[in-house]
Design a protein around this motif. Sequence first.
Motif, short mmCIF file in Angstrom:
data_model
loop_
_atom_site.label_atom_id
_atom_site.label_comp_id
_atom_site.label_asym_id
_atom_site.label_seq_id
_atom_site.Cartn_x
_atom_site.Cartn_y
_atom_site.Cartn_z
N ALA A 8 0.83 -1.21 0.00
CA ALA A 8 0.00 0.00 0.00
C ALA A 8 0.86 1.26 0.00
O ALA A 8 0.60 2.21 -0.77
CB ALA A 8 -0.92 0.00 1.22
N TYR B 158 -5.40 0.54 -1.34
CA TYR B 158 -6.14 -0.51 -0.63
C TYR B 158 -6.52 -1.64 -1.58
O TYR B 158 -6.34 -2.83 -1.27
CB TYR B 158 -7.40 0.07 0.00
CG TYR B 158 -8.30 -0.98 0.60
CD1 TYR B 158 -7.99 -1.61 1.81
CD2 TYR B 158 -9.46 -1.38 -0.07
CE1 TYR B 158 -8.81 -2.58 2.34
CE2 TYR B 158 -10.29 -2.36 0.46
CZ TYR B 158 -9.95 -2.96 1.66
OH TYR B 158 -10.75 -3.94 2.19
N THR C 166 -3.52 -3.74 -2.57
CA THR C 166 -3.09 -4.57 -1.44
C THR C 166 -3.93 -5.84 -1.33
O THR C 166 -3.42 -6.91 -1.01
CB THR C 166 -3.17 -3.77 -0.13
OG1 THR C 166 -2.31 -2.63 -0.22
CG2 THR C 166 -2.71 -4.62 1.05
#
Length: 244
Positions: free
Chosen positions: A114, A159, A162
């Motif tokens: 991230a 996000y 990830t």
Amino acid sequence: MKKMIKVVRNNKLLSIVVLIYLSLLLFLPVKAIDSSRNSLYYIKEMFQIMPIVFILTALIEAWMPKDMIINSFGEKSGVKGAVFSLILGSFSAGPIYAAFPICKMLLKKGASIANVVIILSAWAVIKVPMLANEAKFLGSKFMLIRWVLTIISILIMAYIITVIVKKTEIPMVGNLKQKEKNKINVKGEYCIHCGLCEKMLPQYFTTIGNRIEFTQQSLPDEVLENINSIIEKCPAKAIGYHHG
């Protein structure tokens, strides 16, 4: 012929680019010449910039302790890590491709995916000198609103990436293809004795004295995926490949 096919398979992207250039040369020769000139310009630029970037990356890797990277950019760095990543990317210099070796080094030393996404994105679209010019030509209000919305978009993208991409899927020094050149290294100063590695592969990790040791250096193909999973899941990032 077999060797040529193997080379093409191992360099698919380069082969596609060459094929596109050949197609342009046959059907649009003027475009092919213009494209070749542009490509040569960027290749020349890369040869000028990348040696400096590689030297800088090596110096950072040698001088910056792993625990500092983990604390500042790691999985548990939280808001602090996101802010540091945003600052690093925003105050960077040079083209975006200069960021790739630096980000790979940060990943190797414990940075989260991230935060690497934030660094790359900030490096590409919200550099401070660029913001100053944007405010000059388009106005401060325009620049500020775009900057805020861009940061929100970057955080959302970080996000999502990830969730989808895992570290084990990213090529690293010491990845599976280089297993014959590497050894597993367990750093006792980082180990918190959680026992995760020993539970997952007891035949390869064992407690000796007060520390975990990797007991074998032969890595059969069937356990390589588990080894990388352990490296990814180790909460202290104490396990990794030692190149040499």
